[in-house]
Design a protein around this motif. Structure first.
Motif, PDB file in Angstrom:
ATOM      1  N   THR A 115      -7.026  -1.181   6.940  1.00 47.63           N
ATOM      2  CA  THR A 115      -7.016  -2.088   6.089  1.00 47.63           C
ATOM      3  C   THR A 115      -7.888  -3.340   6.845  1.00 47.63           C
ATOM      4  OG1 THR A 115      -5.087  -2.004   4.665  1.00 47.63           O
ATOM      5  CG2 THR A 115      -5.809  -4.194   4.929  1.00 47.63           C
ATOM      6  N   SER A 135       0.781  -1.220  -0.245  1.00 48.34           N
ATOM      7  CA  SER A 135       0.083  -0.041  -0.096  1.00 48.34           C
ATOM      8  C   SER A 135       0.884   1.321  -0.203  1.00 48.34           C
ATOM      9  CB  SER A 135      -0.980  -0.063   1.135  1.00 48.34           C
ATOM     10  OG  SER A 135      -0.227   0.359   2.368  1.00 48.34           O
ATOM     11  N   SER A 138      -2.936  -2.825   8.921  1.00 50.20           N
ATOM     12  CA  SER A 138      -3.215  -1.737   9.644  1.00 50.20           C
ATOM     13  C   SER A 138      -4.882  -1.657   9.944  1.00 50.20           C
ATOM     14  CB  SER A 138      -3.062  -0.388   8.780  1.00 50.20           C
ATOM     15  OG  SER A 138      -4.119  -0.421   7.633  1.00 50.20           O
TER      16      SER A 138
HETATM   17  C1  LIG Z   1       5.406   5.491  10.968  1.00 54.83           C
HETATM   18  C2  LIG Z   1       3.781   5.216  11.061  1.00 54.83           C
HETATM   19  C3  LIG Z   1       3.307   4.096  11.738  1.00 54.83           C
HETATM   20  C4  LIG Z   1       2.029   3.798  11.678  1.00 54.83           C
HETATM   21  N1  LIG Z   1       1.543   2.771  12.685  1.00 54.83           N
HETATM   22  C5  LIG Z   1       0.305   2.105  12.330  1.00 54.83           C
HETATM   23  C6  LIG Z   1      -0.155   1.196  13.263  1.00 54.83           C
HETATM   24  O1  LIG Z   1       0.634   0.467  14.153  1.00 54.83           O
HETATM   25  N2  LIG Z   1      -1.338   0.574  13.219  1.00 54.83           N
HETATM   26  C7  LIG Z   1      -2.122   1.260  12.314  1.00 54.83           C
HETATM   27  O2  LIG Z   1      -3.394   0.851  12.140  1.00 54.83           O
HETATM   28  N3  LIG Z   1      -1.891   2.614  11.677  1.00 54.83           N
HETATM   29  C8  LIG Z   1      -0.527   2.932  11.717  1.00 54.83           C
HETATM   30  N4  LIG Z   1      -0.098   4.107  10.863  1.00 54.83           N
HETATM   31  C9  LIG Z   1      -1.136   4.831  10.153  1.00 54.83           C
HETATM   32  C10 LIG Z   1      -1.587   4.113   8.693  1.00 54.83           C
HETATM   33  O3  LIG Z   1      -0.378   4.078   7.840  1.00 54.83           O
HETATM   34  C11 LIG Z   1      -2.722   4.840   8.106  1.00 54.83           C
HETATM   35  O4  LIG Z   1      -3.938   4.600   8.772  1.00 54.83           O
HETATM   36  C12 LIG Z   1      -2.856   4.556   6.704  1.00 54.83           C
HETATM   37  O5  LIG Z   1      -4.179   5.119   6.176  1.00 54.83           O
HETATM   38  C13 LIG Z   1      -3.175   2.797   6.378  1.00 54.83           C
HETATM   39  O6  LIG Z   1      -3.332   2.665   5.027  1.00 54.83           O
HETATM   40  P1  LIG Z   1      -3.332   1.422   4.436  1.00 54.83           P
HETATM   41  O7  LIG Z   1      -4.344   0.441   5.357  1.00 54.83           O
HETATM   42  O8  LIG Z   1      -3.950   1.486   2.961  1.00 54.83           O
HETATM   43  O9  LIG Z   1      -1.936   0.833   4.391  1.00 54.83           O
HETATM   44  C14 LIG Z   1       1.190   4.392  10.765  1.00 54.83           C
HETATM   45  C15 LIG Z   1       1.395   5.531   9.965  1.00 54.83           C
HETATM   46  C16 LIG Z   1       2.941   5.787  10.051  1.00 54.83           C
HETATM   47  C17 LIG Z   1       3.212   6.504   9.149  1.00 54.83           C
END
Ligand SMILES: Cc1cc2nc3c(=O)[nH]c(=O)nc-3n(C[C@H](O)[C@H](O)[C@H](O)COP(=O)(O)O)c2cc1C
Length: 201
Positions: A94, A39, A91
């Motif tokens: 997701t 992602s 995450s």
């Molecule tokens: C350094 C960093 C750490 C993150 N850690 C978490 C985490 O542990 N759990 C989580 O749910 N989101 C975390 N996030 C936020 C997600 O990246 C964010 O919700 C993002 O929209 C997820 O998109 P995706 O599910 O499409 O990858 C983090 C973001 C960053 C930049």
């Protein structure tokens, strides 16, 4: 040799190093072919947590890679036979999309396909602490057939480093697929109080 296809989705939760280790380990199993989807948020966590070469390294190890926006890719279809899928790390965004069936990107669509085809889906959900919505989403995906495997370290093997913790978590996750020829599975050995290498199946 007909290979077992494993789809690996990498989302933007903390624990990017775990994704790298899972794909590295899967690449060590000759009978396995990895199909990788990363992602946009995961590209940030890979950079932030592992380093500037992490994404390139990950893409180079996988057998096939897909753009997360390519909802017409092979892995978006139930007709594409696989041995299962893992989302590592997963995450809360997701997880919520999978729980709600909102298949708006290729990771969520592929996970949705694995659920509807009744195939193994492992979600390494990572967040802490958890609110009720997170817990309800974990319950919902479990009811739909997924395995929720948060990357919670074990200490009974007395890890000496973060590397050892990551290795153990990756082995636990891959063990859930029951792949033939998996060389690094560890089993609890009550005699030695240390895990030992399981006999290769
Ligand atoms: C350094 C960093 C750490 C993150 N850690 C978490 C985490 O542990 N759990 C989580 O749910 N989101 C975390 N996030 C936020 C997600 O990246 C964010 O919700 C993002 O929209 C997820 O998109 P995706 O599910 O499409 O990858 C983090 C973001 C960053 C930049």
């Amino acid at each position: 040799m007909i290979k077992e296809r494993i789809v690996v989705g990498v989302s933007g939760a903390s624990g990017a190093a775990l994704a790298l280790r899972v794909v590295e380990r899967l690449a060590e199993i000759p009978s396995v072919e990895t199909h990788l989807i990363v992602s946009a948020a995961a590209k940030r966590t890979l950079l932030h947590e592992v380093g500037p070469h992490a994404l390139h390294q990950l893409l180079a190890i996988a057998d096939r890679t897909y753009q997360v926006g390519d909802i017409g890719a092979a892995t978006a279809s139930g007709s594409f036979r696989t041995a299962g899928m893992i989302v590592v790390p997963c995450s809360m965004r997701t997880l919520a999309a999978i729980a709600a069936g909102v298949a708006d990107n290729l990771i969520v669509r592929a996970a949705d396909v694995h659920l509807k085809e009744r195939r193994r889906l492992v979600l390494m959900t990572r967040e802490t602490p958890l609110h009720l919505g997170h817990l309800r989403n974990m319950t919902a995906v479990t009811e739909m057939g997924a395995v929720v495997l948060p990357p919670v370290p074990a200490f009974y093997h007395r890890p000496k480093s973060i590397e050892e913790i990551i290795d153990h978590l990756a082995a636990r996750a891959i063990g859930l697929f029951g792949l033939p020829g998996e060389p690094f599975a560890t089993e609890w050995d009550p005699q030695s109080h240390r895990p030992h290498c399981a006999v290769a199946r």
